[in-house]
Design an enzyme around this catalytic site. Structure first.
Site, short mmCIF file in Angstrom:
data_model
loop_
_atom_site.label_atom_id
_atom_site.label_comp_id
_atom_site.label_asym_id
_atom_site.label_seq_id
_atom_site.Cartn_x
_atom_site.Cartn_y
_atom_site.Cartn_z
CE LYS A 115 -4.38 -1.71 1.65
NZ LYS A 115 -5.51 -1.60 2.58
CE LYS A 197 -8.88 -10.12 -2.15
NZ LYS A 197 -8.40 -10.17 -0.77
CE LYS A 200 -12.90 -3.28 -0.21
NZ LYS A 200 -13.55 -3.64 1.00
N1 TRP Z 1 -7.37 -5.87 7.26
C1 TRP Z 1 -8.56 -6.45 6.72
C2 TRP Z 1 -8.55 -6.25 5.20
O1 TRP Z 1 -7.93 -5.35 4.71
C3 TRP Z 1 -9.79 -5.83 7.30
C4 TRP Z 1 -9.88 -6.05 8.77
C5 TRP Z 1 -9.73 -5.11 9.74
C6 TRP Z 1 -10.15 -7.28 9.43
N2 TRP Z 1 -9.91 -5.67 10.97
C7 TRP Z 1 -10.17 -6.99 10.80
C8 TRP Z 1 -10.38 -8.58 8.97
C9 TRP Z 1 -10.40 -7.99 11.75
C10 TRP Z 1 -10.61 -9.57 9.91
C11 TRP Z 1 -10.60 -9.28 11.29
O2 TRP Z 1 -9.21 -7.01 4.51
#
Ligand code: TRP
Length: 333
Positions: A115, A197, A200
């Site tokens: 990122k 992948k 969005k």
């Molecule tokens: N980091 C995950 C993503 O980008 C999103 C996410 C934030 C998450 N907190 C979480 C996923 C807790 C599972 C559990 O897809």
């Protein structure tokens, strides 16, 4: 009432519209989990602001995402559905855990590296400490299992490392979570760039199918889907990523095996195949889209749901947070 069910937590950022990939890879599976598990599903708006968001859009997408969770079959009575920023314990524990997460560990996170490479003008501290907040999301609920895609495994590993470090100092405060990768892990790729992948927020070359897309839009996306210069419908992700992805989608929507799909389209061209994939996707998404649009129009219903969800989530989260505050030596307010 306490029960013996294991706990599941997962979340999706409201950083873009929900896609067919999110549905087949995540939401469809989540909807089936509440019978066996105590499930918390959150919309992680606090994570979303690690990239700049338009406020009105963020508000709209957050509500729309809640409506789409429900429309995908995640029943708000049998699951705890909530918006992350409504439960202050996430920010509170996130801070504490950032003091138990090492700079070196965060530097090794591939999502951070990706990122920040893609967005060099906004490498903010939140993007860097994001995994500490994610660890808080998970550990607050003493989650046993965290359904995520492959790309999030490293964050779950870090969550475990932080939990082990904390427990090592203060005793058993946190349960150690494990990633839960569904058996039929439908990993849906972008229709135009089938080696990436379907996402969005990243690619927007028409290769992404949204849950709220109209049937016409969906058919158009599939007709334009990238394939290869052969003509045979055959599953071979390395040589034929586009066709294999379409087969994966068709299989996920119809439960047909790859070999059954190969037989079904033997001797037919890609045109027929793409048409058929488009049609099953239209029919799969039709009830979801209709229900989601109905719920998006019913704002007061959504308000009730997220208010109830926040209350239920906070009750659990605050138990863990209070324990943590005591352990580390904060005076009870
Ligand atoms: N980091 C995950 C993503 O980008 C999103 C996410 C934030 C998450 N907190 C979480 C996923 C807790 C599972 C559990 O897809």
């Amino acid at each position: 009432m306490e029960n013996n069910k294991k706990t599941i937590l997962s979340g999706i950022q409201p950083s873009g519209a929900m896609t067919l990939g999110t549905y087949l890879g995540a939401l469809k599976n989540w909807a089936a989990l509440s019978e066996t598990y105590d499930c918390y599903f959150t919309i992680v708006d606090m994570h979303a602001i690690t990239a700049r968001q338009d406020p009105a859009e963020l508000r709209k997408r957050t509500l729309s995402q809640l409506a789409q969770y429900i429309a995908c079959g995640i029943d708000p009575q049998n699951n705890t559905l909530f918006i992350q920023s409504h439960v202050p314990a996430h920010a509170q524990l996130g801070w504490v855990l950032s003091c138990y997460t090492m700079f070196g560990e965060l530097s090794r996170m591939t999502q951070f590296k990706d990122k920040s490479a893609k967005n060099a003008e906004n490498i903010n501290a939140g993007l860097f400490t994001y995994p500490s907040l994610m660890a808080a999301d998970i550990l607050l609920y003493q989650a046993d299992l965290v359904p995520v895609g492959d790309d999030q495994k490293q964050h779950i590993e870090l969550t475990r490392d932080v939990a082990v470090r904390f427990n090592g100092v203060y005793g058993d405060v946190f349960k150690l979570p494990e990633p839960y990768i569904p058996k039929i892990g439908a990993r849906i790729m972008d229709l135009q760039s089938p080696t990436e992948k379907m996402s969005k927020s990243e690619i927007s070359g028409g290769g992404c199918v949204l849950l709220l897309d109209s049937p016409d839009d969906i058919m158009r996306s599939f007709k334009r889907a990238k394939t290869d210069s052969e003509t045979s419908v055959r599953h071979d992700p390395a040589e034929k990523p586009g066709v294999s992805n379409l087969m994966q989608i068709y299989s996920a929507c119809t439960n047909k095996s790859f070999s059954a799909i190969e037989d079904e389209f033997a001797g037919k061209g890609y045109g027929d195949f793409k048409q058929s994939v488009g049609e099953v996707v239209v029919e799969t998404l039709r009830p979801i889209r209709e229900e989601a649009l109905r719920l998006i129009a019913d704002k007061s219903y959504l308000e009730t749901i997220y208010a109830q969800g926040a209350q239920k989530a906070a009750a659990t989260a605050n138990r863990t947070l209070n324990k943590v505050y005591k352990k580390i030596g904060f005076i009870t307010a």
